[in-house]
Each structure stands twice: as C-alpha cells, then as structure tokens.
Write an enzyme that holds these catalytic residues in place. Structure first.
Site, PDB file in Angstrom:
ATOM      1  N   GLU A   1     -36.709 -67.648 -14.406  1.00  0.00           N
ATOM      2  CA  GLU A   1     -36.476 -67.754 -12.967  1.00  0.00           C
ATOM      3  C   GLU A   1     -37.425 -67.042 -11.900  1.00  0.00           C
ATOM      4  O   GLU A   1     -37.908 -65.827 -12.957  1.00  0.00           O
ATOM      5  CB  GLU A   1     -35.251 -68.004 -13.002  1.00  0.00           C
ATOM      6  CG  GLU A   1     -33.722 -67.562 -13.092  1.00  0.00           C
ATOM      7  CD  GLU A   1     -32.182 -67.309 -12.999  1.00  0.00           C
ATOM      8  OE1 GLU A   1     -32.863 -66.595 -12.291  1.00  0.00           O
ATOM      9  OE2 GLU A   1     -31.068 -67.651 -13.107  1.00  0.00           O
TER      10      GLU A   1
ATOM     11  N   LYS B   1     -22.791 -68.357  -3.232  1.00  0.00           N
ATOM     12  CA  LYS B   1     -23.296 -66.830  -3.486  1.00  0.00           C
ATOM     13  C   LYS B   1     -23.197 -64.865  -3.065  1.00  0.00           C
ATOM     14  O   LYS B   1     -23.461 -65.490  -1.784  1.00  0.00           O
ATOM     15  CB  LYS B   1     -24.719 -66.541  -4.518  1.00  0.00           C
ATOM     16  CG  LYS B   1     -24.696 -68.131  -5.205  1.00  0.00           C
ATOM     17  CD  LYS B   1     -26.392 -68.053  -5.846  1.00  0.00           C
ATOM     18  CE  LYS B   1     -26.041 -67.451  -6.893  1.00  0.00           C
ATOM     19  NZ  LYS B   1     -27.385 -66.831  -7.747  1.00  0.00           N
TER      20      LYS B   1
ATOM     21  N   GLU C   1     -29.255 -63.414  -1.921  1.00  0.00           N
ATOM     22  CA  GLU C   1     -27.955 -64.282  -3.140  1.00  0.00           C
ATOM     23  C   GLU C   1     -28.110 -65.770  -2.288  1.00  0.00           C
ATOM     24  O   GLU C   1     -28.339 -67.223  -3.533  1.00  0.00           O
ATOM     25  CB  GLU C   1     -27.695 -63.891  -4.243  1.00  0.00           C
ATOM     26  CG  GLU C   1     -27.135 -62.493  -4.293  1.00  0.00           C
ATOM     27  CD  GLU C   1     -28.311 -62.474  -5.971  1.00  0.00           C
ATOM     28  OE1 GLU C   1     -29.110 -64.151  -5.949  1.00  0.00           O
ATOM     29  OE2 GLU C   1     -28.886 -61.542  -6.480  1.00  0.00           O
TER      30      GLU C   1
ATOM     31  N   GLU D   1     -27.301 -71.553  -1.557  1.00  0.00           N
ATOM     32  CA  GLU D   1     -25.960 -71.453  -2.781  1.00  0.00           C
ATOM     33  C   GLU D   1     -26.121 -70.339  -1.660  1.00  0.00           C
ATOM     34  O   GLU D   1     -25.111 -69.469  -1.738  1.00  0.00           O
ATOM     35  CB  GLU D   1     -25.563 -71.647  -3.860  1.00  0.00           C
ATOM     36  CG  GLU D   1     -26.900 -72.320  -4.781  1.00  0.00           C
ATOM     37  CD  GLU D   1     -27.240 -71.753  -6.278  1.00  0.00           C
ATOM     38  OE1 GLU D   1     -26.213 -72.003  -6.691  1.00  0.00           O
ATOM     39  OE2 GLU D   1     -28.281 -71.550  -6.419  1.00  0.00           O
TER      40      GLU D   1
END
Length: 352
Positions: A276, A328, A333, A325
């Site tokens: 990541e 999150k 985040e 997203e």
C-alpha cells in the site's frame, strides 16, 4: 518530448544507428510501467461504489494489471476470471485464529484459491494486515499470524501451487524502532519475538515481505523536520546523506530503513513488496488534490528505478486505493481514491 533529427552520411532509406538506439530507448520507456509493477488496492468500504463487474472493467480500461483485495470476496473473484489481472488475496485478520487449524486452512485454500485457479491469477496470499504485538487493537492476533501463514503455505504446496502463489503478511512501519539514518534501520525490540520467526519463515519459502508505506503520515506527523518536497518526490537535491547514499525523497529512505532492519533480523535476502502507498486528497493537514496527484504520479514513475540501497531494481508497488470509501474513519481515510465512486478519474495517472 520532441526529438531533433541529426544529419549523417547514411542513406535516408535506412535508420541510423542513433535512430535505432533512440527507438529502443523510447520502447523501453513505453514498457517501463510494466517493469515498475504498479497495481492498485481495491477497498470496498463504501456504500456508493460501482458494481464489481464495472470495477474490473475499469481496471482493464485503465491498464491496471495488478490488484489487491482484503478478503476473498466471491463476486470479485468471479469477476476476475479470465481478466489477466494478477491478485494479492488477503486473509482478513478475523480469520487468522481459525486458520491455525490445518484443516481449516486447507478448506480456505480449496474454496478461495483452488476453486478459481487458473482463471484467476493469484500472486500472493497476504495472511493478515498490519498486525502488531504492541498495538492494543491487534496484539491478541499476533500469536496466530505465523501458524496461519504456515498452514496456508502448506495447503498451497499440497495443491502444487507453491511456485506460482507466494504466502506472506503485510506489516506497517510502526514495527520499526530506529529509522534514521536509513542504514541504521532496526525493528523495535518489543516486536522481534513476533517478527523474527516470520522473517525466517519467509526466507525459507522465498517469499517477499509485504509492507504498507505512507510518506504522507510520516510527513503530516512531523512537518517541522520533514519538508513537503521530500515527501512528494519534488526535492531538487539530496536532503539526507547516509554515507555515500543520498536521499531525495522520503519513500526511498523509508524503504531502505526497512531493508536495513531486515538485514539486522537475518532477512537480508528478502524482497519487499510495497503493498500500500498513497496520499489523501482532502480531510486533514496537507491532504490536497494537488499533493495527491503529485505524489501518485511521481511514485508511479519513481518505482521503476529502485532505492539508493537497492538501485536499478523495480519496486513492486500497490497504490491505495481504487476509490474514495465513505464508510471509513476518520475523515482523511475516506479520501485516498484514485477514482471517485462514479468511476470518474480523480487524477490523470498513466498506468501504461
């Protein structure tokens, strides 16, 4: 880039040696993104994300040839059949304890791997993500990681796939104790009893270590001592000298810290796959669209070249993440996507 032509004494009907060399150079440059081995993580913690079939089509349309997912989502695995997208398949942390039972591990591999091989190109099985024996949230899981890794590997080997699919785990950099200079990198004393056996196991099966590396968080946590250009790959000159090695960016320094730490833990033969890395576009300090675009576009180009400690070796890297997203937490985040949930590309990134 414009190329100026030069005159020579050769016939105009044949390319000069210089022209041929230039063509070879630009051909090599054109395939460099493949050599750089860049993939994208497909996180699914959003209630407004496109259907899986459209996501796979978007990967293919964008020339993204590698993917990481965090659990064996059946819809994703089915959609990947015949796609030629190589996959890091995650074993979620919640499954680790169960997989310390060899029979459960064999069933897990049968259901989630053998049932899809070879129409799905599994590359790695990531057994757990960011487990730390000193993190209150994951400490109780640390005892299960290595037994689960061994059992998953044994099940993969029983299927005759150990040369095609490697078993590993994904760590974060909180396990590192000393991080300056890079050559002095070392793991924390209080995680060695957890990490050293994992390193020995990975060395024995010739699997890489997966590591989540985020210069954003390092910079945001210490902007007084770390410059933004150093974090974004835009520093025009060396920022940190470590003996004869000069570091112009934080990503290289961080990765070489990890390599040094592995060497001190008798894991110098291990490769590191950056499982990541990303930069948020909003939601916190230094999280802006421009910074995200700069970091990601520079990272894609940079990982072709290796680090000062291990130069001229492409770094297999997975960008986080495919989409913003919205489920999150905290807010920052939610903002790591390369694409918006409507599939509109946030940044104009070139994946080849």
């Amino acid at each position: 880039m414009a190329i100026s032509s030069s005159t020579s004494g050769t016939s105009s009907s044949l390319p000069s040696r210089t022209t041929v060399m230039l063509l070879l150079f630009f051909f090599a440059a054109s395939v460099g993104i493949t050599d750089a081995q860049v993939g994208v993580c497909y996180g699914m913690q959003g209630n407004n994300l496109p259907p899986v079939s459209e996501v796979i089509a978007l990967y293919k349309k964008s020339n993204i040839t590698r993917m990481r997912i965090y659990d064996p989502n059946r819809a994703v695995l089915e959609a990947l059949r015949g796609s030629n997208i190589e996959l890091i398949l995650g074993v979620p942390n919640s499954d680790l304890q169960s997989l310390t039972n060899p029979s459960n591990a064999k069933s897990w591999v049968q259901k989630n791997v053998r049932g899809f091989w070879s129409s799905v190109l599994f590359r790695y099985i990531a057994v757990g993500n960011e487990i730390s024996p000193v993190n209150r949230g994951t400490a109780w899981l640390a005892q299960f990681v290595l037994p689960a890794m061994r059992n998953i590997h044994d099940a993969i080997r029983s299927a005759g796939l150990q040369d095609q699919i490697k078993v590993s785990t994904a760590i974060d950099l909180t396990l590192v104790g000393n991080s300056y200079p890079p050559s002095a990198g070392a793991f924390r004393d209080d995680v060695r009893s957890y990490l050293n056996p994992i390193i020995r196991f990975l060395s024995s099966i010739r699997s890489p270590l997966l590591a989540n590396i985020y210069p954003y968080f390092t910079y945001a946590g210490n902007p007084r001592d770390i410059s933004l250009p150093y974090a974004l790959f835009t520093s025009p000159s060396v920022v940190v000298w470590d003996g004869q090695r000069g570091y112009k960016n934080l990503f290289d320094a961080t990765l070489d810290v990890l390599y040094s730490a592995l060497e001190r833990a008798s894991g110098g033969s291990l490769e590191v796959v950056v499982s990541e890395s990303g930069w948020p576009s909003a939601g916190a300090f230094a999280a802006t669209f421009d910074n995200g675009r700069t970091y990601l576009s520079n990272l894609i180009q940079h990982v072709k070249r290796g680090t000062p400690k291990r130069p001229n070796r492409a770094i297999e890297t997975y960008l986080f993440a495919m989409f913003d997203e919205n489920k999150k937490q905290p807010e920052v985040e939610k903002q790591f996507g390369l694409f918006f949930p409507d599939k509109w590309q946030k940044y104009n990134l070139n994946f080849g």
